[in-house]
Motif scaffolding. Structure first.
Motif, PDB file in Angstrom:
ATOM      1  N   TRP A 145       0.806  -1.222   0.000  1.00  0.00           N
ATOM      2  CA  TRP A 145       0.000   0.000   0.000  1.00  0.00           C
ATOM      3  C   TRP A 145       0.835   1.268   0.000  1.00  0.00           C
ATOM      4  O   TRP A 145       0.294   2.369  -0.141  1.00  0.00           O
ATOM      5  CB  TRP A 145      -0.945  -0.010   1.207  1.00  0.00           C
ATOM      6  CG  TRP A 145      -2.073  -0.998   1.054  1.00  0.00           C
ATOM      7  CD1 TRP A 145      -2.685  -1.366  -0.099  1.00  0.00           C
ATOM      8  CD2 TRP A 145      -2.691  -1.759   2.090  1.00  0.00           C
ATOM      9  NE1 TRP A 145      -3.663  -2.313   0.154  1.00  0.00           N
ATOM     10  CE2 TRP A 145      -3.686  -2.567   1.487  1.00  0.00           C
ATOM     11  CE3 TRP A 145      -2.517  -1.833   3.473  1.00  0.00           C
ATOM     12  CZ2 TRP A 145      -4.495  -3.438   2.216  1.00  0.00           C
ATOM     13  CZ3 TRP A 145      -3.320  -2.701   4.208  1.00  0.00           C
ATOM     14  CH2 TRP A 145      -4.300  -3.492   3.582  1.00  0.00           C
ATOM     15  N   LEU A 146       2.151   1.151   0.156  1.00  0.00           N
ATOM     16  CA  LEU A 146       3.003   2.333   0.046  1.00  0.00           C
ATOM     17  C   LEU A 146       2.944   2.937  -1.347  1.00  0.00           C
ATOM     18  O   LEU A 146       3.210   4.122  -1.527  1.00  0.00           O
ATOM     19  CB  LEU A 146       4.457   1.972   0.399  1.00  0.00           C
ATOM     20  CG  LEU A 146       4.749   1.763   1.894  1.00  0.00           C
ATOM     21  CD1 LEU A 146       6.184   1.275   2.083  1.00  0.00           C
ATOM     22  CD2 LEU A 146       4.514   3.049   2.673  1.00  0.00           C
ATOM     23  N   ASP A 147       2.609   2.112  -2.334  1.00  0.00           N
ATOM     24  CA  ASP A 147       2.445   2.589  -3.707  1.00  0.00           C
ATOM     25  C   ASP A 147       1.010   2.272  -4.119  1.00  0.00           C
ATOM     26  O   ASP A 147       0.740   1.213  -4.687  1.00  0.00           O
ATOM     27  CB  ASP A 147       3.445   1.900  -4.636  1.00  0.00           C
ATOM     28  CG  ASP A 147       3.445   2.509  -6.043  1.00  0.00           C
ATOM     29  OD1 ASP A 147       2.561   3.339  -6.329  1.00  0.00           O
ATOM     30  OD2 ASP A 147       4.320   2.130  -6.842  1.00  0.00           O
ATOM     31  N   PRO A 148       0.052   3.173  -3.831  1.00  0.00           N
ATOM     32  CA  PRO A 148      -1.366   2.856  -4.018  1.00  0.00           C
ATOM     33  C   PRO A 148      -1.740   2.464  -5.441  1.00  0.00           C
ATOM     34  O   PRO A 148      -2.655   1.659  -5.637  1.00  0.00           O
ATOM     35  CB  PRO A 148      -2.073   4.159  -3.606  1.00  0.00           C
ATOM     36  CG  PRO A 148      -1.099   4.850  -2.716  1.00  0.00           C
ATOM     37  CD  PRO A 148       0.252   4.504  -3.251  1.00  0.00           C
ATOM     38  N   ALA A 149      -1.050   3.030  -6.440  1.00  0.00           N
ATOM     39  CA  ALA A 149      -1.435   2.768  -7.825  1.00  0.00           C
ATOM     40  C   ALA A 149      -0.858   1.468  -8.362  1.00  0.00           C
ATOM     41  O   ALA A 149      -1.275   0.990  -9.414  1.00  0.00           O
ATOM     42  CB  ALA A 149      -0.982   3.935  -8.717  1.00  0.00           C
ATOM     43  N   ARG A 150       0.093   0.893  -7.652  1.00  0.00           N
ATOM     44  CA  ARG A 150       0.749  -0.318  -8.131  1.00  0.00           C
ATOM     45  C   ARG A 150       0.212  -1.536  -7.392  1.00  0.00           C
ATOM     46  O   ARG A 150       0.006  -1.506  -6.195  1.00  0.00           O
ATOM     47  CB  ARG A 150       2.257  -0.236  -7.913  1.00  0.00           C
ATOM     48  CG  ARG A 150       3.009  -1.472  -8.374  1.00  0.00           C
ATOM     49  CD  ARG A 150       4.497  -1.326  -8.105  1.00  0.00           C
ATOM     50  NE  ARG A 150       5.228  -2.524  -8.475  1.00  0.00           N
ATOM     51  CZ  ARG A 150       6.529  -2.690  -8.300  1.00  0.00           C
ATOM     52  NH1 ARG A 150       7.253  -1.724  -7.745  1.00  0.00           N
ATOM     53  NH2 ARG A 150       7.115  -3.810  -8.665  1.00  0.00           N
ATOM     54  N   GLY A 151      -0.038  -2.593  -8.109  1.00  0.00           N
ATOM     55  CA  GLY A 151      -0.454  -3.829  -7.468  1.00  0.00           C
ATOM     56  C   GLY A 151      -1.904  -3.870  -7.055  1.00  0.00           C
ATOM     57  O   GLY A 151      -2.272  -4.615  -6.146  1.00  0.00           O
ATOM     58  N   THR A 152      -2.745  -3.057  -7.716  1.00  0.00           N
ATOM     59  CA  THR A 152      -4.165  -3.087  -7.366  1.00  0.00           C
ATOM     60  C   THR A 152      -4.785  -4.454  -7.654  1.00  0.00           C
ATOM     61  O   THR A 152      -5.787  -4.817  -7.044  1.00  0.00           O
ATOM     62  CB  THR A 152      -4.932  -2.002  -8.128  1.00  0.00           C
ATOM     63  OG1 THR A 152      -4.689  -2.158  -9.543  1.00  0.00           O
ATOM     64  CG2 THR A 152      -4.498  -0.614  -7.704  1.00  0.00           C
ATOM     65  N   GLY A 153      -4.195  -5.198  -8.566  1.00  0.00           N
ATOM     66  CA  GLY A 153      -4.691  -6.540  -8.845  1.00  0.00           C
ATOM     67  C   GLY A 153      -4.586  -7.445  -7.633  1.00  0.00           C
ATOM     68  O   GLY A 153      -5.401  -8.364  -7.458  1.00  0.00           O
ATOM     69  N   LEU A 154      -3.594  -7.194  -6.780  1.00  0.00           N
ATOM     70  CA  LEU A 154      -3.460  -7.980  -5.553  1.00  0.00           C
ATOM     71  C   LEU A 154      -4.638  -7.709  -4.624  1.00  0.00           C
ATOM     72  O   LEU A 154      -5.174  -8.627  -4.006  1.00  0.00           O
ATOM     73  CB  LEU A 154      -2.149  -7.635  -4.846  1.00  0.00           C
ATOM     74  CG  LEU A 154      -0.867  -7.998  -5.601  1.00  0.00           C
ATOM     75  CD1 LEU A 154       0.350  -7.401  -4.898  1.00  0.00           C
ATOM     76  CD2 LEU A 154      -0.722  -9.515  -5.710  1.00  0.00           C
ATOM     77  N   ASP A 155      -5.043  -6.441  -4.528  1.00  0.00           N
ATOM     78  CA  ASP A 155      -6.212  -6.100  -3.709  1.00  0.00           C
ATOM     79  C   ASP A 155      -7.449  -6.819  -4.226  1.00  0.00           C
ATOM     80  O   ASP A 155      -8.223  -7.401  -3.461  1.00  0.00           O
ATOM     81  CB  ASP A 155      -6.461  -4.593  -3.744  1.00  0.00           C
ATOM     82  CG  ASP A 155      -5.338  -3.791  -3.121  1.00  0.00           C
ATOM     83  OD1 ASP A 155      -4.187  -4.259  -3.144  1.00  0.00           O
ATOM     84  OD2 ASP A 155      -5.619  -2.692  -2.617  1.00  0.00           O
ATOM     85  N   GLU A 156      -7.648  -6.751  -5.534  1.00  0.00           N
ATOM     86  CA  GLU A 156      -8.847  -7.337  -6.138  1.00  0.00           C
ATOM     87  C   GLU A 156      -8.880  -8.851  -5.989  1.00  0.00           C
ATOM     88  O   GLU A 156      -9.951  -9.443  -5.852  1.00  0.00           O
ATOM     89  CB  GLU A 156      -8.904  -6.951  -7.619  1.00  0.00           C
ATOM     90  CG  GLU A 156      -9.100  -5.451  -7.835  1.00  0.00           C
ATOM     91  CD  GLU A 156      -8.866  -5.043  -9.275  1.00  0.00           C
ATOM     92  OE1 GLU A 156      -8.498  -5.925 -10.094  1.00  0.00           O
ATOM     93  OE2 GLU A 156      -9.036  -3.851  -9.592  1.00  0.00           O
ATOM     94  N   ALA A 157      -7.715  -9.475  -5.982  1.00  0.00           N
ATOM     95  CA  ALA A 157      -7.673 -10.936  -5.896  1.00  0.00           C
ATOM     96  C   ALA A 157      -7.672 -11.437  -4.460  1.00  0.00           C
ATOM     97  O   ALA A 157      -8.301 -12.462  -4.162  1.00  0.00           O
ATOM     98  CB  ALA A 157      -6.432 -11.463  -6.622  1.00  0.00           C
TER      99      ALA A 157
END
Length: 249
Positions: free
Chosen positions: A139-151
């Protein structure tokens, strides 16, 4: 004629008493060891500060062996989130199911299910603190890795939100923003784990106690029983919608 497996007159070599078989002597499979060490390193340093060589060295293998299990660092990073998600879902799924079951009826069963879920989540994070730090690094980089949140985050949290909405539609609680409520509790729980990590043993005991008291007060303030729900809830709503607190037991 087939030869004997041992020389005539000699007894075959036998395992000593209590000596485990080869498979029993071996530790976790290499893939699990990789995931365990990678999770710890990603949680401590983030993906940018962790190399595959670092992980391979912690496991005691070379990088080519690591590539046999995970073709890239991104694939390994994703697998670490999948691993902690599976553990979290296994711990919380029964509690979420109970929340959904009690949502339409509200009252004491729903209040108890809410509290059990919130405290179960806190218990899980305390037992698996790397989960918190893995997510905080992401979450330090909110725009990166949003797919991890969704999955690996939003599906479970979405189930809780739907249960809260169902309770609201049934008139058993007042809840217009379940997403904000769930997110607030999740972030508070992660903040609690970070506080524990920096605390002394005495401070940790105080933090554990005080945070659980806060969770109960938070839930009572949001979802205290409505007047027509009798004495089922831990709190009561006054006519103007203000919560009247009752002492914690």
């Amino acid at each position: 004629m087939r030869k004997s497996s041992h020389t005539q007159g000699q007894e075959p070599v036998r395992r000593g008493p209590g000596r485990p078989r080869r498979g029993a002597r071996e530790g976790p499979p290499t893939r699990e060891l990789i995931l365990r060490e990678a999770t710890a390193l990603f949680a401590a340093r983030g993906p940018e500060g962790t190399s595959l060589r670092d992980i391979a060295a912690r496991v005691g293998i070379d990088v080519s062996s690591l590539h046999h299990h995970f073709p890239s660092k991104n694939a390994l990073y994703d697998a670490c989130f999948e691993r902690v998600h599976e553990a979290e879902r296994a711990a919380l799924a029964p509690l979420v199911a109970e929340l959904a079951r009690t949502a339409p009826q509200g009252g004491a069963p729903f209040a108890a299910a809410l509290r059990a879920l919130a405290e179960g989540f806190v218990d899980f994070l305390e037992e698996h603190p790397h989960t918190t730090f893995l997510w905080l690094r992401r979450w330090l980089d909110p725009a990166r890795g949003t797919g991890l949140d969704e999955a690996y985050a939003l599906p479970l949290y979405g189930e809780v939100e739907r249960a809260l909405l169902e309770a609201a539609h049934a008139g058993t609680v007042r809840e217009a923003t379940p997403h904000v409520t769930v997110r607030s509790l999740v972030w508070a729980a992660h903040g609690h784990v970070t506080a524990l990590a920096a605390a002394s043993p005495v401070e940790r005991e105080r933090e554990r106690y005080e945070f659980r008291v806060w969770v109960r007060r938070f839930l009572e303030a949001l979802y205290g029983a409505r007047p027509d729900a009798g004495a089922a809830g831990a709190g009561a709503l006054a006519g103007d919608g203000v919560i009247i607190q009752r002492p914690l037991d």
